[in-house]
Design an enzyme around this catalytic site. Structure first.
Site, short mmCIF file in Angstrom:
data_model
loop_
_atom_site.label_atom_id
_atom_site.label_comp_id
_atom_site.label_asym_id
_atom_site.label_seq_id
_atom_site.Cartn_x
_atom_site.Cartn_y
_atom_site.Cartn_z
N TRP A 111 0.82 -1.23 0.00
CA TRP A 111 0.00 0.00 0.00
C TRP A 111 0.85 1.28 0.00
CZ3 TRP A 111 -1.77 3.14 4.60
CH2 TRP A 111 -2.74 4.09 4.23
N TYR B 282 -4.65 -0.58 -4.82
CA TYR B 282 -3.34 0.00 -4.58
C TYR B 282 -2.71 0.45 -5.92
CZ TYR B 282 -3.61 -2.13 0.11
OH TYR B 282 -4.00 -2.50 1.39
N SER C 225 -12.04 -7.10 5.67
CA SER C 225 -11.15 -6.07 6.20
C SER C 225 -11.99 -4.92 6.73
CB SER C 225 -10.19 -5.57 5.10
OG SER C 225 -9.34 -4.58 5.62
N GLN D 193 -8.73 -8.26 8.34
CA GLN D 193 -7.53 -7.41 8.20
C GLN D 193 -7.83 -6.03 8.79
OE1 GLN D 193 -4.65 -5.68 4.77
NE2 GLN D 193 -4.94 -7.88 4.76
N TRP E 274 -2.76 -4.34 9.88
CA TRP E 274 -2.10 -3.33 9.02
C TRP E 274 -1.67 -2.08 9.80
CZ3 TRP E 274 -4.74 1.40 8.06
CH2 TRP E 274 -6.14 1.41 8.17
N PRO F 247 1.30 -1.14 11.35
CA PRO F 247 1.87 -1.27 12.69
C PRO F 247 2.59 -0.01 13.16
CG PRO F 247 3.18 -2.49 11.08
CD PRO F 247 1.91 -2.07 10.39
N GLY G 62 4.98 -2.32 6.11
CA GLY G 62 5.12 -1.54 4.88
C GLY G 62 6.53 -0.98 4.87
N GLU H 292 15.60 -3.11 9.40
CA GLU H 292 15.40 -2.64 10.78
C GLU H 292 14.16 -3.28 11.41
OE1 GLU H 292 15.14 1.66 11.19
OE2 GLU H 292 14.00 1.45 13.05
N ASN H 293 13.08 -3.30 10.65
CA ASN H 293 11.80 -3.73 11.23
C ASN H 293 11.78 -5.22 11.55
OD1 ASN H 293 11.23 -1.08 10.83
ND2 ASN H 293 9.75 -1.39 9.17
P1 NDP Z 1 3.21 1.06 8.50
O1 NDP Z 1 2.27 1.73 9.42
O2 NDP Z 1 4.29 0.23 9.12
O3 NDP Z 1 3.85 2.18 7.56
C1 NDP Z 1 4.86 1.83 6.64
C2 NDP Z 1 5.61 3.08 6.22
O4 NDP Z 1 6.31 3.66 7.33
C3 NDP Z 1 6.68 2.76 5.20
O5 NDP Z 1 6.16 2.71 3.88
C4 NDP Z 1 7.67 3.88 5.42
O6 NDP Z 1 7.17 5.05 4.78
C5 NDP Z 1 7.61 4.07 6.93
N1 NDP Z 1 8.58 3.20 7.63
C6 NDP Z 1 8.55 1.86 7.76
N2 NDP Z 1 9.57 1.42 8.50
C7 NDP Z 1 10.29 2.50 8.85
C8 NDP Z 1 11.47 2.69 9.61
N3 NDP Z 1 12.09 1.67 10.18
N4 NDP Z 1 11.94 3.95 9.78
C9 NDP Z 1 11.30 5.01 9.22
N5 NDP Z 1 10.17 4.90 8.47
C10 NDP Z 1 9.67 3.66 8.29
O7 NDP Z 1 2.47 0.06 7.51
P2 NDP Z 1 1.46 0.35 6.28
O8 NDP Z 1 0.56 1.50 6.58
O9 NDP Z 1 2.26 0.38 5.02
O10 NDP Z 1 0.59 -0.98 6.33
C11 NDP Z 1 1.22 -2.23 6.06
C12 NDP Z 1 0.43 -2.97 5.01
O11 NDP Z 1 -0.88 -3.23 5.49
C13 NDP Z 1 0.20 -2.21 3.68
O12 NDP Z 1 1.31 -2.24 2.83
C14 NDP Z 1 -0.99 -2.96 3.13
O13 NDP Z 1 -0.57 -4.18 2.53
C15 NDP Z 1 -1.79 -3.26 4.40
N6 NDP Z 1 -2.86 -2.25 4.60
C16 NDP Z 1 -4.16 -2.68 4.57
C17 NDP Z 1 -5.20 -1.81 4.73
C18 NDP Z 1 -6.61 -2.31 4.70
O14 NDP Z 1 -7.53 -1.50 4.63
N7 NDP Z 1 -6.83 -3.59 4.73
C19 NDP Z 1 -4.97 -0.36 4.90
C20 NDP Z 1 -3.56 -0.01 4.95
C21 NDP Z 1 -2.57 -0.93 4.81
P3 NDP Z 1 8.12 6.26 4.27
O15 NDP Z 1 9.52 5.78 4.14
O16 NDP Z 1 7.54 6.67 2.97
O17 NDP Z 1 7.95 7.33 5.29
#
Ligand code: NDP
Length: 325
Positions: free
Chosen positions: A21, A54, A155, A181, A210, A212, A290, A299-300
């Site tokens: 996403w 997406y 979801s 989800q 989703w 985290p 993500g 890192e994660n």
């Molecule tokens: P997170 O809340 O973990 O956000 C991920 C984003 O945070 C990354 O893309 C990056 O963005 C930033 N990030 C991640 N790790 C680090 C780090 N170690 N240091 C600094 N910045 C970091 O997860 P998502 O919101 O992406 O959700 C995870 C997945 O869940 C999605 O990809 C999707 O598959 C699913 N999802 C499902 C939904 C639903 O309605 N069912 C809705 C939303 C997500 P950046 O570098 O650009 O700042």
């Protein structure tokens, strides 16, 4: 890597998984997608999450092309899609919602874009008040019996609707929903911990959670300013920036600001602490990560060790900080 059952099913998913996403097709091109998928798979991640909506389908195309190029054994990973929104911005009436028509078309399209013969997990991405469960459940049951989908779920559905779908399935000897989800993180926990609490036993529901890191807020990266190369710094994410940074009148941002200092005392990064906190809930089947770059994934993944290392006292400190800050 740790593996957990998807609720009462026999499927074992990696406790950390990886989703597309806002990244694949927007911040992440095909080469970076391929590198991250290869890295994730090599680390034991076996579930890759996606959705029709997406990047208007491009996220699935990119994931499909990357998986194809990597030639990973199909039986070594799971892939998902989710249907409801259609391909924004302007889906036709037949291309939106949870009708038999859209769920079936969206499944076929996801199979083509992801270049797979079946979806391991297929979700109803949101509830649809125009489509009764008496239409949704038989449609999903058919897709499973046709071998196009292995497990289906929802979801962000309310409990009452999940129960209605499960009850309909039971009464008609159909395959019911296996997973939800929902969003789950230190700032957003009520649905997973309270609303869904009865469903883990009564339905054997698994949850694939989703955001985290609350879109990055829980990394501490937004404390001073919004970095231009971050998710919330993207010009087309203005709505998300507002939703995340102004949530509850800024209370989420204020609480998140306490995390970096706390993480330092535990010898880990804020992201690792926030993800480890999700992992310590035994009802969570997998925490979907993500990432916009491979270093974030590296890192994660360290959150697994943090979850194992921290004791009850540490978690109480986290709870206290988050409820009082
Ligand atoms: P997170 O809340 O973990 O956000 C991920 C984003 O945070 C990354 O893309 C990056 O963005 C930033 N990030 C991640 N790790 C680090 C780090 N170690 N240091 C600094 N910045 C970091 O997860 P998502 O919101 O992406 O959700 C995870 C997945 O869940 C999605 O990809 C999707 O598959 C699913 N999802 C499902 C939904 C639903 O309605 N069912 C809705 C939303 C997500 P950046 O570098 O650009 O700042």
């Amino acid at each position: 890597m740790e593996y957990r059952r998807l609720g009462s099913s026999g499927l074992k998913l990696s406790a950390l998984s990886f989703g597309a996403w806002t990244t694949f097709g927007r911040q992440v091109d095909q080469r970076a997608a391929r590198e991250m998928l290869a890295y994730a798979h090599a680390q034991g991640i076996n579930f890759f999450d996606n959705a029709e909506v997406y990047a208007h389908g491009v996220a699935e195309e990119l994931m499909g092309a990357a998986l194809h190029e990597l030639a990973l054994p199909r039986d070594s990973y799971c892939v998902s899609s989710k249907a409801y929104f259609g391909r924004l911005p302007d889906p036709a009436p037949t291309q939106h919602g949870l009708s038999r028509k859209h769920l079936t078309d969206a499944c076929h399209q996801a199979l083509r874009r992801l270049r797979v013969d079946y979806l391991d997990l297929y979700y109803c991405h949101r509830p649809d008040e125009d489509t009764p469960v008496a239409e949704i459940v038989p449609t999903m049951d058919t897709l499973v019996r046709q071998g196009k989908v292995l497990y289906w779920g929802t979801s962000e559905w309310p409990t009452v609707l999940i129960n209605a779908a499960a009850e309909f399935a039971r009464a008609h000897h159909l395959i019911g929903p296996q997973m939800e989800q929902p969003q789950y993180n230190l700032l957003h926990r009520e649905r997973v911990e309270q609303e869904y609490a009865p469903l883990y036993d009564s339905l054997g529901l698994g949850i694939t959670t989703w955001s985290p890191l609350a879109s990055g807020l829980l990394t501490g990266k937004y404390t001073a300013e919004v970095p231009a190369d971050s998710r919330l710094g993207q010009s087309d994410n203005a709505w998300l920036r507002e939703a995340v940074l102004d949530a509850e009148g800024g209370a989420h941002a204020r609480r998140a600001a306490a995390l970096p200092a706390l993480a330092r005392t535990f010898g880990c990064s804020p992201a690792q602490l926030a993800i480890a906190w999700c992992l310590k809930n035994p009802h969570v089947s997998t925490v979907i990560l993500g990432a916009s770059r491979i270093t974030q994934l590296e890192e994660n993944l360290g959150a697994l060790a943090v979850a194992q290392r921290l004791d009850q006292g540490a978690w109480q400190q986290v709870e206290q900080t988050f409820t009082t800050s």
